[in-house]
Design an enzyme around this catalytic site. Structure first.
Site, PDB file in Angstrom:
ATOM      1  N   HIS A 122       0.856  -1.231  -0.115  1.00  0.00           N
ATOM      2  CA  HIS A 122       0.085   0.074  -0.087  1.00  0.00           C
ATOM      3  C   HIS A 122       0.909   1.164  -0.135  1.00  0.00           C
ATOM      4  CE1 HIS A 122      -2.686   3.110   1.705  1.00  0.00           C
ATOM      5  NE2 HIS A 122      -3.647   2.060   1.399  1.00  0.00           N
ATOM      6  N   ASP A 199       3.014  -4.875   8.030  1.00  0.00           N
ATOM      7  CA  ASP A 199       1.772  -4.035   7.964  1.00  0.00           C
ATOM      8  C   ASP A 199       0.579  -5.159   8.171  1.00  0.00           C
ATOM      9  OD1 ASP A 199      -0.290  -2.740   7.079  1.00  0.00           O
ATOM     10  OD2 ASP A 199       0.473  -1.924   5.011  1.00  0.00           O
ATOM     11  N   GLN A 202      -4.550  -5.490   6.951  1.00  0.00           N
ATOM     12  CA  GLN A 202      -5.484  -6.385   6.256  1.00  0.00           C
ATOM     13  C   GLN A 202      -5.547  -7.791   6.690  1.00  0.00           C
ATOM     14  OE1 GLN A 202      -7.931  -5.286   4.240  1.00  0.00           O
ATOM     15  NE2 GLN A 202      -7.228  -3.459   3.498  1.00  0.00           N
ATOM     16  N   LYS A 225     -10.356  -0.603  10.723  1.00  0.00           N
ATOM     17  CA  LYS A 225     -10.612  -1.760   9.451  1.00  0.00           C
ATOM     18  C   LYS A 225     -10.809  -3.272  10.617  1.00  0.00           C
ATOM     19  CE  LYS A 225      -7.295  -0.175   6.463  1.00  0.00           C
ATOM     20  NZ  LYS A 225      -8.073   0.136   5.242  1.00  0.00           N
ATOM     21  N   CYS A 363      -4.739   2.645  -3.565  1.00  0.00           N
ATOM     22  CA  CYS A 363      -3.491   2.925  -3.063  1.00  0.00           C
ATOM     23  C   CYS A 363      -2.112   2.140  -3.304  1.00  0.00           C
ATOM     24  CB  CYS A 363      -3.708   3.201  -1.628  1.00  0.00           C
ATOM     25  SG  CYS A 363      -4.681   4.617  -1.319  1.00  0.00           S
TER      26      CYS A 363
HETATM   27  N1  PMP Z   1      -2.011  -0.833   4.649  1.00  0.00           N
HETATM   28  C1  PMP Z   1      -2.581  -1.673   3.742  1.00  0.00           C
HETATM   29  C2  PMP Z   1      -2.357  -2.793   3.384  1.00  0.00           C
HETATM   30  C3  PMP Z   1      -4.224  -1.053   3.818  1.00  0.00           C
HETATM   31  O1  PMP Z   1      -5.142  -1.904   3.251  1.00  0.00           O
HETATM   32  C4  PMP Z   1      -4.285   0.488   4.250  1.00  0.00           C
HETATM   33  C5  PMP Z   1      -5.905   0.828   4.062  1.00  0.00           C
HETATM   34  N2  PMP Z   1      -6.268   0.601   2.826  1.00  0.00           N
HETATM   35  C6  PMP Z   1      -3.319   0.749   5.023  1.00  0.00           C
HETATM   36  C7  PMP Z   1      -2.211   0.471   5.248  1.00  0.00           C
HETATM   37  C8  PMP Z   1      -3.471   2.322   5.332  1.00  0.00           C
HETATM   38  O2  PMP Z   1      -4.590   2.175   6.555  1.00  0.00           O
HETATM   39  P1  PMP Z   1      -5.115   3.605   7.239  1.00  0.00           P
HETATM   40  O3  PMP Z   1      -5.689   4.401   5.940  1.00  0.00           O
HETATM   41  O4  PMP Z   1      -6.116   3.193   8.138  1.00  0.00           O
HETATM   42  O5  PMP Z   1      -3.854   4.118   7.696  1.00  0.00           O
END
Ligand code: PMP
Length: 405
Positions: A122, A199, A202, A225, A363
């Protein structure tokens, strides 16, 4: 297996309609809906306990502090960290990664040193490293993947050099659904003496995670999430690493003693928590974690796996369906395109049928480049989705396809 119809009753939003159609919410990778106990916790704490934490001698402040620190213990238990001093509250995954990137690079790295990330990250696990790269001259190396969406571990092993100082990799891809073999990847990195940040944005909502079993050095995730509130996240860090890192931000709470000549910093984890923390959010996050724990993360993982297998089968019956991400280990995320239909058109028309999906690059633009596409339609499941909803999704996609024929 838990009774999904009973569980759905805990989520008031799931019974609303959109354009006169029952809501089918399949955008859980972006954020999950909240059970009543989480929303109630926010209102209850504001109504009956609200006071700033840590500094007050009065009753409410002490009660709010107890709730906030009890929430930290709940998080510790949930990820099975060794100590609450290893649990730092942040605003989310993004802030957790920025914190590590900022504090790690300036203190542990020199120009020319390397961070390894993967092609399926991401943006929030790419850009923070690039910002530091610009400032300190560090270098990013990228683990490639095969066409199924699985990281190539042989290539990964070849990326290590004596300049490698950190690996930062996602546990589960938010686009492909791939569950990366992070335990093995951490073992390999540790073989080279390199720490690993995982990270978990997910993974935490979907599979049981034990940071000690993984031997992760840093593990980060977002509350929203995992059925918790927005603006609330977690950084788990091994004490030995957090101890070595300088503070991320300065302000109240994170200090021990301040004079104009010199300031000393608070102990862990407070050294990384400048300013008034989101103590209302931490309690609500703890409620969310208690909620999923009561159902059982193993049960949730098994149920979502069944849903995902069912959805993969149903979607593959649709002519001209292209699915991106067919890893052997796949979480509850499916990205797809059908024929030449633009992902945005598909998403917009599904929305008219009450079906919430996500469209675009999610993203993860470097991953889109690797796949040779601009974007996908993404469905992502949560513990409250059903096979009936997947049937309606499949029928919805078929209707959209007919409109384009
Ligand atoms: N890493 C991953 C794999 C994600 O899916 C996301 C959110 N789509 C993020 C980081 C960022 O999370 P946040 O916007 O809650 O900080």
């Amino acid at each position: 297996m838990y009774d999904v119809n009973e569980v759905r009753k805990d989520f008031p939003i799931l019974s609303r309609t959109v354009y006169g159609k029952p809501l089918i919410y399949l955008d859980n990778g972006a954020t999950t809906q909240k059970p009543r106990c989480v929303v109630d916790s926010i209102a209850d704490e504001y109504y009956s306990v609200n006071a700033n934490v840590h500094r007050g001698v009065h009753f409410l402040s002490q009660q709010a502090t107890e709730l906030h620190e009890a929430a930290r213990e709940t998080v510790r238990r949930f990820v099975h960290a060794g100590s609450v001093s290893e649990i730092v509250f942040t605003r989310g995954t993004t802030e957790s990664i920025n914190l590590v990137a900022s504090s790690f690079v300036c203190s542990q790295m020199k120009a020319g040193d390397e961070v390894i990330v993967s092609v399926m990250e991401h943006h929030s696990n790419i850009v923070p490293w690039q910002l530091q790269a610009e400032r300190y001259g560090i270098v990013l190396k990228v683990i490639p993947m095969n066409d199924k969406g699985e990281l190539l571990l042989d290539e990964y092993a070849r990326l290590f050099s004596e300049r490698t100082k950190l690996v930062a990799v996602t546990h589960v891809s938010n686009v492909l659904g791939t569950v990366n073999p992070v335990k093995r990847m951490i073992e390999m990195a540790h073989g080279y003496g390199v720490p690993v940040l995982v990270d978990g944005a997910q993974s935490i909502p979907h599979i049981p995670v034990d940071v000690q079993e993984l031997d992760a050095d840093f593990y980060v995730f977002s509350g929203h999430k995992v059925y918790g509130p927005t603006g609330m996240g977690v950084l788990y860090g091994k004490e030995k690493w957090l101890d070595r890192l300088p503070p991320y931000q300065g302000g109240g709470e994170m200090i021990q003693k301040v004079t104009f000549e010199k300031t000393t910093f608070n102990e862990l984890p407070f050294k990384f928590e400048a300013g008034t923390p989101d103590y209302i959010g931490s309690t609500a996050l703890a409620k969310a974690l208690d909620y999923v724990s009561a159902i059982g993360m193993d049960q949730i993982a098994a149920y979502e796996h069944e849903l995902t297998c069912y959805a993969m089968r149903r979607l593959k019956e649709i002519p001209d369906m292209r699915i991106f991400g067919e890893a052997d280990q796949k979480g509850s995320v499916i990205s797809f395109l059908v024929g030449n239909i633009h992902h945005f058109d598909m998403g917009t028309l599904l929305d008219r049928l009450g079906i919430a999906v996500r469209t675009g690059h999610h993203c993860a633009e470097p991953l889109m480049d690797r796949l040779g596409i601009e974007g996908t339609v993404r469905v992502s499941f949560a513990l409250y989705n059903t096979k009936d909803e997947i049937d309606i999704l499949a029928q919805g996609i078929e209707r959209v396809v007919e409109m384009f024929c």
